[in-house]
Design a protein around this motif. Sequence first.
Motif, PDB file in Angstrom:
ATOM      1  N   ARG A  60      38.356  56.970  33.079  1.00  0.00           N
ATOM      2  CA  ARG A  60      38.949  56.278  31.934  1.00  0.00           C
ATOM      3  C   ARG A  60      37.934  56.135  30.805  1.00  0.00           C
ATOM      4  O   ARG A  60      37.807  57.016  29.954  1.00  0.00           O
ATOM      5  CB  ARG A  60      39.502  54.926  32.378  1.00  0.00           C
ATOM      6  N   GLU A  61      37.163  55.024  30.804  1.00  0.00           N
ATOM      7  CA  GLU A  61      36.224  54.796  29.698  1.00  0.00           C
ATOM      8  C   GLU A  61      35.230  55.934  29.529  1.00  0.00           C
ATOM      9  O   GLU A  61      34.909  56.329  28.411  1.00  0.00           O
ATOM     10  CB  GLU A  61      35.464  53.481  29.911  1.00  0.00           C
ATOM     11  N   LEU A  62      34.727  56.462  30.646  1.00  0.00           N
ATOM     12  CA  LEU A  62      33.705  57.493  30.546  1.00  0.00           C
ATOM     13  C   LEU A  62      34.244  58.835  30.094  1.00  0.00           C
ATOM     14  O   LEU A  62      33.485  59.706  29.720  1.00  0.00           O
ATOM     15  CB  LEU A  62      32.986  57.652  31.888  1.00  0.00           C
ATOM     16  N   GLY A  63      35.552  59.000  30.160  1.00  0.00           N
ATOM     17  CA  GLY A  63      36.137  60.246  29.663  1.00  0.00           C
ATOM     18  C   GLY A  63      35.720  60.482  28.228  1.00  0.00           C
ATOM     19  O   GLY A  63      35.310  61.580  27.853  1.00  0.00           O
ATOM     20  N   ARG A  64      35.772  59.425  27.423  1.00  0.00           N
ATOM     21  CA  ARG A  64      35.382  59.533  26.008  1.00  0.00           C
ATOM     22  C   ARG A  64      33.864  59.665  25.874  1.00  0.00           C
ATOM     23  O   ARG A  64      33.364  60.347  24.994  1.00  0.00           O
ATOM     24  CB  ARG A  64      35.869  58.310  25.229  1.00  0.00           C
ATOM     25  N   THR A  65      33.129  58.982  26.769  1.00  0.00           N
ATOM     26  CA  THR A  65      31.668  58.991  26.688  1.00  0.00           C
ATOM     27  C   THR A  65      31.086  60.365  27.012  1.00  0.00           C
ATOM     28  O   THR A  65      30.132  60.810  26.378  1.00  0.00           O
ATOM     29  CB  THR A  65      31.076  57.951  27.664  1.00  0.00           C
ATOM     30  N   LEU A  66      31.669  61.052  27.992  1.00  0.00           N
ATOM     31  CA  LEU A  66      31.108  62.319  28.456  1.00  0.00           C
ATOM     32  C   LEU A  66      31.672  63.530  27.724  1.00  0.00           C
ATOM     33  O   LEU A  66      31.060  64.600  27.739  1.00  0.00           O
ATOM     34  CB  LEU A  66      31.351  62.490  29.959  1.00  0.00           C
ATOM     35  N   GLU A  67      32.815  63.362  27.098  1.00  0.00           N
ATOM     36  CA  GLU A  67      33.456  64.502  26.441  1.00  0.00           C
ATOM     37  C   GLU A  67      32.596  65.030  25.297  1.00  0.00           C
ATOM     38  O   GLU A  67      32.059  64.273  24.495  1.00  0.00           O
ATOM     39  CB  GLU A  67      34.828  64.073  25.906  1.00  0.00           C
ATOM     40  N   ASN A  68      32.451  66.359  25.248  1.00  0.00           N
ATOM     41  CA  ASN A  68      31.730  67.023  24.155  1.00  0.00           C
ATOM     42  C   ASN A  68      30.273  66.556  24.051  1.00  0.00           C
ATOM     43  O   ASN A  68      29.720  66.454  22.966  1.00  0.00           O
ATOM     44  CB  ASN A  68      32.451  66.759  22.825  1.00  0.00           C
ATOM     45  N   LYS A  69      29.644  66.260  25.197  1.00  0.00           N
ATOM     46  CA  LYS A  69      28.260  65.802  25.216  1.00  0.00           C
ATOM     47  C   LYS A  69      27.427  66.641  26.189  1.00  0.00           C
ATOM     48  O   LYS A  69      27.930  67.146  27.177  1.00  0.00           O
ATOM     49  CB  LYS A  69      28.187  64.329  25.665  1.00  0.00           C
ATOM     50  N   VAL A  70      26.146  66.749  25.865  1.00  0.00           N
ATOM     51  CA  VAL A  70      25.174  67.291  26.820  1.00  0.00           C
ATOM     52  C   VAL A  70      24.808  66.151  27.767  1.00  0.00           C
ATOM     53  O   VAL A  70      24.513  65.039  27.325  1.00  0.00           O
ATOM     54  CB  VAL A  70      23.906  67.804  26.094  1.00  0.00           C
ATOM     55  N   LEU A  71      24.845  66.418  29.074  1.00  0.00           N
ATOM     56  CA  LEU A  71      24.546  65.390  30.065  1.00  0.00           C
ATOM     57  C   LEU A  71      23.163  65.629  30.657  1.00  0.00           C
ATOM     58  O   LEU A  71      22.825  66.762  31.019  1.00  0.00           O
ATOM     59  CB  LEU A  71      25.579  65.408  31.191  1.00  0.00           C
ATOM     60  N   LEU A  72      22.374  64.574  30.761  1.00  0.00           N
ATOM     61  CA  LEU A  72      21.066  64.653  31.402  1.00  0.00           C
ATOM     62  C   LEU A  72      21.113  63.840  32.691  1.00  0.00           C
ATOM     63  O   LEU A  72      21.323  62.626  32.646  1.00  0.00           O
ATOM     64  CB  LEU A  72      19.971  64.064  30.505  1.00  0.00           C
ATOM     65  N   THR A 111      18.963  59.874  19.087  1.00  0.00           N
ATOM     66  CA  THR A 111      20.175  59.050  18.986  1.00  0.00           C
ATOM     67  C   THR A 111      20.015  57.770  18.166  1.00  0.00           C
ATOM     68  O   THR A 111      21.016  57.164  17.784  1.00  0.00           O
ATOM     69  CB  THR A 111      20.654  58.640  20.396  1.00  0.00           C
ATOM     70  N   ASP A 112      18.792  57.338  17.904  1.00  0.00           N
ATOM     71  CA  ASP A 112      18.599  56.061  17.224  1.00  0.00           C
ATOM     72  C   ASP A 112      18.597  56.258  15.711  1.00  0.00           C
ATOM     73  O   ASP A 112      17.932  57.146  15.187  1.00  0.00           O
ATOM     74  CB  ASP A 112      17.276  55.432  17.672  1.00  0.00           C
ATOM     75  N   GLU A 113      19.325  55.398  15.015  1.00  0.00           N
ATOM     76  CA  GLU A 113      19.451  55.529  13.552  1.00  0.00           C
ATOM     77  C   GLU A 113      18.114  55.323  12.835  1.00  0.00           C
ATOM     78  O   GLU A 113      17.963  55.696  11.673  1.00  0.00           O
ATOM     79  CB  GLU A 113      20.483  54.539  13.023  1.00  0.00           C
ATOM     80  N   PHE A 114      17.139  54.759  13.524  1.00  0.00           N
ATOM     81  CA  PHE A 114      15.801  54.615  12.939  1.00  0.00           C
ATOM     82  C   PHE A 114      15.181  55.995  12.705  1.00  0.00           C
ATOM     83  O   PHE A 114      14.400  56.187  11.777  1.00  0.00           O
ATOM     84  CB  PHE A 114      14.911  53.797  13.880  1.00  0.00           C
ATOM     85  N   TYR A 115      15.539  56.969  13.566  1.00  0.00           N
ATOM     86  CA  TYR A 115      14.963  58.314  13.481  1.00  0.00           C
ATOM     87  C   TYR A 115      15.913  59.340  12.871  1.00  0.00           C
ATOM     88  O   TYR A 115      15.468  60.278  12.216  1.00  0.00           O
ATOM     89  CB  TYR A 115      14.564  58.813  14.879  1.00  0.00           C
ATOM     90  N   VAL A 116      17.211  59.203  13.131  1.00  0.00           N
ATOM     91  CA  VAL A 116      18.165  60.231  12.703  1.00  0.00           C
ATOM     92  C   VAL A 116      19.336  59.611  11.957  1.00  0.00           C
ATOM     93  O   VAL A 116      19.669  58.449  12.152  1.00  0.00           O
ATOM     94  CB  VAL A 116      18.714  61.039  13.917  1.00  0.00           C
ATOM     95  N   GLU A 117      19.972  60.419  11.113  1.00  0.00           N
ATOM     96  CA  GLU A 117      21.121  59.934  10.348  1.00  0.00           C
ATOM     97  C   GLU A 117      22.330  59.749  11.242  1.00  0.00           C
ATOM     98  O   GLU A 117      23.113  58.828  11.061  1.00  0.00           O
ATOM     99  CB  GLU A 117      21.461  60.918   9.225  1.00  0.00           C
ATOM    100  N   ARG A 118      22.502  60.676  12.202  1.00  0.00           N
ATOM    101  CA  ARG A 118      23.627  60.540  13.126  1.00  0.00           C
ATOM    102  C   ARG A 118      23.181  60.913  14.529  1.00  0.00           C
ATOM    103  O   ARG A 118      22.357  61.803  14.717  1.00  0.00           O
ATOM    104  CB  ARG A 118      24.811  61.391  12.688  1.00  0.00           C
ATOM    105  N   ALA A 119      23.726  60.231  15.501  1.00  0.00           N
ATOM    106  CA  ALA A 119      23.298  60.395  16.886  1.00  0.00           C
ATOM    107  C   ALA A 119      23.674  61.771  17.429  1.00  0.00           C
ATOM    108  O   ALA A 119      24.750  62.289  17.157  1.00  0.00           O
ATOM    109  CB  ALA A 119      23.925  59.309  17.754  1.00  0.00           C
ATOM    110  N   SER A 120      22.760  62.361  18.189  1.00  0.00           N
ATOM    111  CA  SER A 120      23.047  63.620  18.865  1.00  0.00           C
ATOM    112  C   SER A 120      23.992  63.362  20.042  1.00  0.00           C
ATOM    113  O   SER A 120      24.091  62.252  20.556  1.00  0.00           O
ATOM    114  CB  SER A 120      21.749  64.253  19.367  1.00  0.00           C
TER     115      SER A 120
END
Length: 205
Positions: free
Chosen positions: A23-35, A61-70
């Motif tokens: 359920r919730e993780l479906g959105r979290t893992l979709e279209n992502k590289v997994l480590l 992933t942190d906005e301090f370093y990048v404009e948008r999260a990888s």
Amino acid sequence: MAALFTGKVLMANRERDEVETERELGRTLENKVLLLYFGSGQCPRCRQFSPLLKDFFLRLTDEFYVERASQLVPVYVSRDETEEQQSAFLRTMPKRWLAVPFGDAFKRELELRFAVSEVPAVVVLKPNGEVIVGNAVEEIRRMGPACFRNWQEAAELVDRNFLLAEDFDDCIRRSITDPIRRLKYKLDKKTEAKNRERKEEGGES
């Protein structure tokens, strides 16, 4: 979502919350590289590598370093001896990390599946669970965040942020020209109505 996690439960790295992958993780893992990070807070080599992996994740992933999260999701698969040791390690990591619950037999299944014999080990996966890199520890040490682009291309991720920006540009273009089009449409309708009225009046006379 990675078929690897179908029917499994992963733990979110905050106050022992559990997340059902289907359920919730479906959105979290979709279209992502997994480590998959196989490690232990008590292993000296892991204690050296874990801060590098944390920095690697933050710089992507942190906005301090990048404009948008990888598009990156780490899952901790621990070899800690106690639940307290696992929890202590996770407290030093970003809250967006996930973990296989302590004592879950799925850990052993993952070790066997990806032939993990020693830690630290980082298995890099496509969103569908296919392996991109069997162990990326040395690659992360050597290249840092630069290696993510290779993984992103190998995983054939759709850069939704770019598409959304593109859609936004289209939306702006439409919003600028739409009033003109609407005005022209209204004028055309009015002209059409007047012509129809004249024809009708001419027919009556």
